[in-house]
Design a protein around this motif. Sequence first.
Motif, PDB file in Angstrom:
ATOM      1  N   TRP A  41       6.334   5.672   0.264  1.00 44.59           N
ATOM      2  CA  TRP A  41       6.230   4.487   1.104  1.00 44.59           C
ATOM      3  C   TRP A  41       7.496   3.649   1.007  1.00 44.59           C
ATOM      4  O   TRP A  41       8.164   3.608  -0.024  1.00 44.59           O
ATOM      5  CB  TRP A  41       5.043   3.641   0.680  1.00 44.59           C
ATOM      6  N   HIS A  42       7.816   2.966   2.102  1.00 48.85           N
ATOM      7  CA  HIS A  42       8.938   2.025   2.136  1.00 48.85           C
ATOM      8  C   HIS A  42       8.357   0.617   1.966  1.00 48.85           C
ATOM      9  O   HIS A  42       7.475   0.212   2.734  1.00 48.85           O
ATOM     10  CB  HIS A  42       9.685   2.142   3.460  1.00 48.85           C
ATOM     11  N   PRO A  44       3.926   3.576   5.254  1.00 52.53           N
ATOM     12  CA  PRO A  44       3.957   4.987   4.860  1.00 52.53           C
ATOM     13  C   PRO A  44       5.119   5.687   5.557  1.00 52.53           C
ATOM     14  O   PRO A  44       5.649   5.187   6.552  1.00 52.53           O
ATOM     15  CB  PRO A  44       2.612   5.520   5.367  1.00 52.53           C
ATOM     16  N   PRO A  45       5.517   6.854   5.050  1.00 55.93           N
ATOM     17  CA  PRO A  45       6.593   7.592   5.717  1.00 55.93           C
ATOM     18  C   PRO A  45       6.231   7.821   7.188  1.00 55.93           C
ATOM     19  O   PRO A  45       5.125   8.227   7.500  1.00 55.93           O
ATOM     20  CB  PRO A  45       6.655   8.921   4.953  1.00 55.93           C
ATOM     21  N   ASP A  46       7.157   7.483   8.066  1.00 57.88           N
ATOM     22  CA  ASP A  46       6.964   7.683   9.509  1.00 57.88           C
ATOM     23  C   ASP A  46       5.724   6.985  10.070  1.00 57.88           C
ATOM     24  O   ASP A  46       5.155   7.433  11.060  1.00 57.88           O
ATOM     25  CB  ASP A  46       6.906   9.182   9.845  1.00 57.88           C
ATOM     26  N   ALA A  71       3.969  -0.366   9.706  1.00 57.00           N
ATOM     27  CA  ALA A  71       3.937  -1.186   8.497  1.00 57.00           C
ATOM     28  C   ALA A  71       2.746  -2.136   8.458  1.00 57.00           C
ATOM     29  O   ALA A  71       2.246  -2.591   9.488  1.00 57.00           O
ATOM     30  CB  ALA A  71       5.223  -1.997   8.399  1.00 57.00           C
ATOM     31  N   TYR A  72       2.331  -2.426   7.237  1.00 56.36           N
ATOM     32  CA  TYR A  72       1.444  -3.539   6.924  1.00 56.36           C
ATOM     33  C   TYR A  72       2.370  -4.688   6.526  1.00 56.36           C
ATOM     34  O   TYR A  72       3.298  -4.490   5.745  1.00 56.36           O
ATOM     35  CB  TYR A  72       0.547  -3.206   5.730  1.00 56.36           C
ATOM     36  N   ARG A  73       2.130  -5.889   7.064  1.00 60.73           N
ATOM     37  CA  ARG A  73       2.965  -7.042   6.734  1.00 60.73           C
ATOM     38  C   ARG A  73       2.071  -8.148   6.193  1.00 60.73           C
ATOM     39  O   ARG A  73       1.128  -8.570   6.869  1.00 60.73           O
ATOM     40  CB  ARG A  73       3.737  -7.517   7.961  1.00 60.73           C
ATOM     41  N   MET A 117      -2.005  -5.917  10.204  1.00 57.49           N
ATOM     42  CA  MET A 117      -2.255  -4.483  10.107  1.00 57.49           C
ATOM     43  C   MET A 117      -1.361  -3.723  11.092  1.00 57.49           C
ATOM     44  O   MET A 117      -0.807  -4.314  12.016  1.00 57.49           O
ATOM     45  CB  MET A 117      -3.728  -4.208  10.419  1.00 57.49           C
ATOM     46  N   PRO A 118      -1.239  -2.400  10.927  1.00 61.58           N
ATOM     47  CA  PRO A 118      -0.425  -1.609  11.864  1.00 61.58           C
ATOM     48  C   PRO A 118      -0.864  -1.738  13.323  1.00 61.58           C
ATOM     49  O   PRO A 118      -0.050  -1.599  14.231  1.00 61.58           O
ATOM     50  CB  PRO A 118      -0.607  -0.177  11.356  1.00 61.58           C
ATOM     51  N   ASP A 119      -2.142  -2.044  13.563  1.00 60.44           N
ATOM     52  CA  ASP A 119      -2.621  -2.202  14.946  1.00 60.44           C
ATOM     53  C   ASP A 119      -2.364  -3.612  15.489  1.00 60.44           C
ATOM     54  O   ASP A 119      -2.837  -3.956  16.560  1.00 60.44           O
ATOM     55  CB  ASP A 119      -4.098  -1.842  15.054  1.00 60.44           C
TER      56      ASP A 119
END
Length: 155
Positions: free
Chosen positions: A41-42, A61-63, A66-68, A90-92
């Motif tokens: 993960w980044h 996660p890779p590719d 992001a969660y912020r 969330m990513p959505d």
Amino acid sequence: MTKETYDLVAEQLLDATDEDVFDAYTDADAGRTVFAGGPDWHVDVACDLRVGGVWSIRSAPPDGAAYRETNRFTVVDRPRRLAFESALTMPDASTVRRDVDVAFRNEERGRTRMTIVQKGFPTAEARDAFGAGFPGIFERLERLAAGWSRGKARS
């Protein structure tokens, strides 16, 4: 009528002092490990550790998307307690707002009982999904905090 929300309580006894756990938990460099959802993960972390300061965590996660998380400190009482208002995007692109209170209680033999209470999850499912990550967070935090006094000078 008040909308029903769900609370999450995560607690763990860590084999490190309360000062070391507190410092590792709030350190931006350590956060890149603590808040990673997996080895690839980044993670970017910035922490302005003062009342009114912002603690931001971006984890992807890779590719993946992001969660912020953006947290604004309301209490900073090193090494006993932190409290903050949190917005997790969330990513959505949906956002979950929570009030978070973290206690660090010194226990016997230099160990620390860390208790994290998060209030405001909109559903039990959201709470449970978020709570599933805590065993890994505690494990990584304990590993880093146990070596904190030896490996990192306090500022």
